[in-house]
Design a protein around this motif. Structure first.
Motif, PDB file in Angstrom:
ATOM      1  N   LYS A 209       3.955  16.534  -2.368  1.00 50.54           N
ATOM      2  CA  LYS A 209       3.112  15.354  -2.153  1.00 50.54           C
ATOM      3  C   LYS A 209       2.217  15.194  -3.377  1.00 50.54           C
ATOM      4  CE  LYS A 209      -0.217  13.228   1.007  1.00 50.54           C
ATOM      5  NZ  LYS A 209      -1.000  13.396   2.255  1.00 50.54           N
ATOM      6  N   TYR A 210       2.434  14.096  -4.057  1.00 49.30           N
ATOM      7  CA  TYR A 210       1.746  13.866  -5.328  1.00 49.30           C
ATOM      8  C   TYR A 210       0.465  13.054  -5.127  1.00 49.30           C
ATOM      9  CZ  TYR A 210       5.732  15.653  -7.948  1.00 49.30           C
ATOM     10  OH  TYR A 210       6.705  16.473  -8.473  1.00 49.30           O
ATOM     11  N   ALA A 211      -0.530  13.331  -5.970  1.00 46.92           N
ATOM     12  CA  ALA A 211      -1.730  12.496  -6.027  1.00 46.92           C
ATOM     13  C   ALA A 211      -1.303  11.154  -6.601  1.00 46.92           C
ATOM     14  CB  ALA A 211      -2.798  13.156  -6.899  1.00 46.92           C
ATOM     15  N   SER A 212      -1.372  10.103  -5.800  1.00 46.79           N
ATOM     16  CA  SER A 212      -0.713   8.853  -6.157  1.00 46.79           C
ATOM     17  C   SER A 212      -1.585   7.637  -5.893  1.00 46.79           C
ATOM     18  CB  SER A 212       0.591   8.720  -5.358  1.00 46.79           C
ATOM     19  OG  SER A 212       1.199   7.466  -5.544  1.00 46.79           O
ATOM     20  N   ALA A 213      -1.357   6.614  -6.687  1.00 46.50           N
ATOM     21  CA  ALA A 213      -2.005   5.324  -6.482  1.00 46.50           C
ATOM     22  C   ALA A 213      -1.346   4.531  -5.366  1.00 46.50           C
ATOM     23  CB  ALA A 213      -1.962   4.511  -7.781  1.00 46.50           C
ATOM     24  N   PHE A 214      -0.202   5.020  -4.855  1.00 45.49           N
ATOM     25  CA  PHE A 214       0.550   4.270  -3.859  1.00 45.49           C
ATOM     26  C   PHE A 214       0.086   4.527  -2.422  1.00 45.49           C
ATOM     27  CE2 PHE A 214       3.373   3.981  -7.486  1.00 45.49           C
ATOM     28  CZ  PHE A 214       3.879   2.697  -7.381  1.00 45.49           C
ATOM     29  N   TYR A 215      -0.998   5.251  -2.230  1.00 47.80           N
ATOM     30  CA  TYR A 215      -1.491   5.537  -0.884  1.00 47.80           C
ATOM     31  C   TYR A 215      -2.574   4.568  -0.414  1.00 47.80           C
ATOM     32  CZ  TYR A 215       0.638  10.149  -1.846  1.00 47.80           C
ATOM     33  OH  TYR A 215       1.493  11.170  -2.172  1.00 47.80           O
ATOM     34  N   GLY A 216      -3.006   3.668  -1.261  1.00 46.93           N
ATOM     35  CA  GLY A 216      -4.154   2.818  -0.942  1.00 46.93           C
ATOM     36  C   GLY A 216      -4.065   2.086   0.384  1.00 46.93           C
ATOM     37  N   PRO A 217      -2.992   1.328   0.639  1.00 44.25           N
ATOM     38  CA  PRO A 217      -2.925   0.599   1.913  1.00 44.25           C
ATOM     39  C   PRO A 217      -2.924   1.519   3.134  1.00 44.25           C
ATOM     40  CG  PRO A 217      -1.408  -0.342   0.313  1.00 44.25           C
ATOM     41  CD  PRO A 217      -1.928   0.937  -0.284  1.00 44.25           C
ATOM     42  N   PHE A 218      -2.307   2.688   3.021  1.00 47.86           N
ATOM     43  CA  PHE A 218      -2.328   3.644   4.134  1.00 47.86           C
ATOM     44  C   PHE A 218      -3.762   4.040   4.473  1.00 47.86           C
ATOM     45  CE2 PHE A 218      -2.602   7.957   5.753  1.00 47.86           C
ATOM     46  CZ  PHE A 218      -1.640   8.003   6.759  1.00 47.86           C
ATOM     47  N   ARG A 219      -4.560   4.293   3.437  1.00 50.19           N
ATOM     48  CA  ARG A 219      -5.949   4.680   3.690  1.00 50.19           C
ATOM     49  C   ARG A 219      -6.731   3.554   4.344  1.00 50.19           C
ATOM     50  NH1 ARG A 219      -6.310   7.811  -2.140  1.00 50.19           N
ATOM     51  NH2 ARG A 219      -5.130   9.655  -1.446  1.00 50.19           N
ATOM     52  N   ASP A 220      -6.377   2.310   4.025  1.00 51.51           N
ATOM     53  CA  ASP A 220      -6.967   1.183   4.750  1.00 51.51           C
ATOM     54  C   ASP A 220      -6.558   1.235   6.216  1.00 51.51           C
ATOM     55  OD1 ASP A 220      -8.070   0.178   2.411  1.00 51.51           O
ATOM     56  OD2 ASP A 220      -6.438  -1.241   2.057  1.00 51.51           O
TER      57      ASP A 220
END
Length: 340
Positions: A209-220
């Motif tokens: 599991k990479y530190a990624s910019a693609f998690y933003g909407p999930f965190r919303d």
């Protein structure tokens, strides 16, 4: 030796007269020789559960995705069963009033995930349930573990994660998915589950599991975006590392993981393929919220064909060797497959 084609008068320079385009000239031929395809059985459907009653609550940054009440999750599970989707994954939207520094709500046997799991198993027991083992939906600081003096501490976090996994297993969860990236958590969870009589409960580890910019909407969607202090680079993987992914996966496999996962999916297809080749075990890709929303936003703007991009992205995971895919497109894909 190349010969002149009597029909065209052209020199056929392909070895042995082979023309690879012959296999592409019609839809039936393309389908006949297709090496890789997506099936309904390959899909895991991530679902967001919220408190209260009423209809779906749209997630603004994820077009077409909503937070569902517990009753709504049961209806989604019915839909999954009707469509043949084998597994749903539950993620809670935890109210800020229930978040604290230790993520205590994760250990509440009556929390959202546990109530949704029990409700689904009462009505649709044939659908598998995957539950996320991590503290970020429950902590006031938005991190996946316990923070001490600005540091996410490993061993204390692992102890809590083991208790969280047990809470989920008691509620009826079939697969626990440690997504926290703490060291040693798979061994601890496996031992805890076995000791409590949950030897059949499966572990799908988020091995890479990479530190990624693609998690933003999930965190919303789970309500942790505003809570997160700092970033997660001290425990999630660095995007430049590939060999480290092999070490992470090897550790989880040795500790008893039944399945492993790569997250995000599309930016890390090379990692997915390497893990499949190395370990020859069920390996999954998570098409993250950012990947989903990127396709949806472009499609809504008319920049790409959304359905074609959706299937192309999922076939890429399968071509790289994925056993299955966690995707917010799951019900849409399943319906399209049933339509043929």
């Amino acid at each position: 030796m190349a010969e002149r084609n009597p029909m065209t008068g052209m020199i056929d320079r392909a070895t042995g007269g082979a023309r690879l385009r012959r296999l592409r000239q019609s839809d039936w031929a393309r389908r006949l020789v297709r090496e890789t395809d997506v099936r309904v059985d390959d899909l895991i459907w991530p679902i967001f559960v919220r408190e209260g009653d009423g209809g779906p609550e749209p997630v603004a940054s994820m077009p077409g995705v909503s937070r569902l009440s517990v009753a709504g999750c049961v209806e989604a599970a019915r839909e999954a069963a009707d469509l043949g989707i084998p597994v749903i994954a539950l993620f809670p939207y935890t109210d800020a009033s229930l978040r604290d520094e230790a993520g205590s709500e994760a250990l509440n046997a009556d929390n959202l995930v546990c109530r949704a799991t029990r409700a689904i198993k009462d009505v649709v027991p044939e659908v598998g349930i995957l539950c996320d083992v991590a503290l970020d939906p429950y902590t006031s600081h938005g991190h996946d573990g316990i923070v001490r003096d600005g540091v996410i501490v490993n061993d204390e976090t692992v102890e809590i994660l083991c208790r969280q996994a047990l809470v989920q297993a008691r509620a009826g969860c079939d697969i626990v998915g440690p997504s926290d990236m703490m060291d040693g958590r798979v061994a601890c969870i496996r031992a805890a589950l076995d000791a409590e009589g949950f030897g059949d409960a499966m572990i799908m580890s988020y091995a890479a599991k990479y530190a990624s910019a693609f998690y933003g909407p999930f965190r919303d969607a789970v309500g942790s975006a505003g809570a997160l202090r700092g970033d997660k680079r001290t425990y999630q993987m660095d995007m430049g590392n590939a060999l480290e992914a092999l070490r992470e996966a090897a550790q989880d496999v040795a500790e008893g993981a039944d399945m492993i996962m790569v997250k995000p999916g599309m930016p890390y297809l090379d990692i997915l393929a390497r893990l499949v080749d190395e370990f020859r075990m069920p390996t999954f890709a998570y098409q993250t919220s950012g990947e989903y929303s990127t396709i949806m936003a472009a499609a809504q703007n008319g920049w790409i064909d959304g359905d074609k991009a959706m299937f192309e992205s999922l076939r890429a995971f399968k071509r790289a060797g994925a056993s299955g895919i966690l995707s917010y497109f799951a019900p849409r894909v399943a319906k399209a497959l049933h339509r043929g």
